[in-house]
Design an enzyme around this catalytic site. Structure first.
Site, mmCIF file in Angstrom:
data_model
loop_
_atom_site.group_PDB
_atom_site.id
_atom_site.type_symbol
_atom_site.label_atom_id
_atom_site.label_comp_id
_atom_site.label_asym_id
_atom_site.label_seq_id
_atom_site.Cartn_x
_atom_site.Cartn_y
_atom_site.Cartn_z
ATOM 1 N N LYS A 116 1.143 -1.182 -0.204
ATOM 2 C CA LYS A 116 -0.411 -0.341 0.488
ATOM 3 C C LYS A 116 0.707 1.149 0.183
ATOM 4 C CE LYS A 116 -3.579 -2.140 2.781
ATOM 5 N NZ LYS A 116 -5.356 -2.313 3.290
ATOM 6 N N TYR A 159 -12.297 -2.895 -3.100
ATOM 7 C CA TYR A 159 -13.159 -3.028 -1.887
ATOM 8 C C TYR A 159 -14.296 -3.154 -1.803
ATOM 9 C CZ TYR A 159 -8.182 -2.540 0.117
ATOM 10 O OH TYR A 159 -6.422 -2.728 0.733
ATOM 11 N N ASN A 188 -1.556 -0.468 7.723
ATOM 12 C CA ASN A 188 -1.014 -2.020 7.423
ATOM 13 C C ASN A 188 -0.586 -2.187 6.233
ATOM 14 O OD1 ASN A 188 -4.009 -2.000 5.826
ATOM 15 N ND2 ASN A 188 -4.623 -3.267 7.313
ATOM 16 N N HIS A 200 -1.817 -5.506 1.752
ATOM 17 C CA HIS A 200 -2.612 -6.077 1.762
ATOM 18 C C HIS A 200 -2.561 -7.876 1.073
ATOM 19 C CE1 HIS A 200 -7.031 -7.355 -0.238
ATOM 20 N NE2 HIS A 200 -6.274 -8.456 -1.085
ATOM 21 N N GLU A 215 -8.859 -11.122 -7.125
ATOM 22 C CA GLU A 215 -7.410 -9.972 -7.135
ATOM 23 C C GLU A 215 -6.778 -10.430 -8.384
ATOM 24 O OE1 GLU A 215 -6.962 -9.474 -3.098
ATOM 25 O OE2 GLU A 215 -9.204 -9.434 -2.736
#
Ligand code: CDP
Ligand code: MG
Length: 153
Positions: free
Chosen positions: A9, A49, A112, A115, A126
Site C-alpha cells: 500500500k 474493495y 497497515n 493487502h 484480485e
C-alpha cells in the site's frame, strides 16, 4: 501450489519499506510470479474493495489507497493465501501480533502496509483485476529442492 494477490500500500512505498516487506516474502520461500508499480484509480479501488464500498470509512480508505504509488504482486507457494495472511497479522497494526508485518511496522487500523487476498475466490478475482494472464511469469525456481521436500505438494 496456490497463488495469492498482494498489494504494498502507499504507506509501505512512501516509508521506504518495500524492500523489507519483499524480503520477508522471499525469505519465507514464496515465489513472486508477477509484480508492478502502479497508481490505484478510484474506479479500481471501488472494484478491489467492493465489499467495503458502503462502509462509513470507505472514503478515507479510497483516499489512502489512491494517494500514492503501490506495488501489486502475485505470490505462489504451498497454502500461499493463508501463509501470507498469517504473515500480515490482524487488520489493525494496533492489534496485530509482534512478528507479523502489521504488528512490526504499523500503528494504524488503516495504514497497515500490505493487502493480501483472504481466500481462493478473492485471490482469483484480485489477480485478474490487477494482472493480464501474460503478465504472470510461472516456472519452478532451481532452489525449490531446498525450500520443501519433494513430496510436499
Ligand atoms: O486488509 P484486511 O482484510 O485485514 O481488512 P478488511 O477488514 O478487509 O479492510 C480492508 C482495509 O480497509 C484494511 O486493510 C484497512 O486498510 C482498511 N480499513 C479501514 O480503513 N478502517 C477500518 N475500520 C477497517 C479497515
Ligand atoms: Mg479483507
Amino acid at each position: 501450489m496456490e497463488r495469492t494477490f498482494i498489494l504494498l500500500k502507499p504507506d509501505c512505498v512512501q516509508r521506504r519499506l518495500m524492500g523489507e516487506i519483499i524480503s520477508r516474502f522471499e525469505a519465507k520461500g514464496l515465489n513472486f510470479v508477477a509484480m508492478k508499480l502502479i497508481r490505484v484509480t478510484p474506479e479500481l479501488a471501488k472494484q478491489h474493495y467492493a465489499e467495503h464500498v458502503a462502509k462509513g470509512w470507505y472514503p478515507t480508505l479510497e483516499a489512502f489507497i489512491t494517494g500514492g504509488p503501490v506495488v501489486a504482486g502475485v505470490l505462489e507457494g504451498l497454502e500461499a493465501i493463508a501463509v501470507v495472511r498469517n504473515m500480515l497479522g490482524a487488520t489493525s497494526g494496533l492489534k496485530a501480533a509482534p512478528g507479523t508485518i502489521r504488528g512490526d511496522f504499523s500503528s494504524s487500523r488503516q495504514m497497515n502496509l500490505v493487502h493480501g487476498s483472504d481466500g481462493p475466490e478473492a485471490a482469483a478475482r484480485e489477480i485478474a483485476l490487477y494482472f493480464k494472464p501474460e503478465e504472470i511469469i510461472g516456472g519452478t525456481p532451481t532452489i525449490t529442492p531446498w525450500i520443501r521436500a519433494a513430496d510436499e505438494t
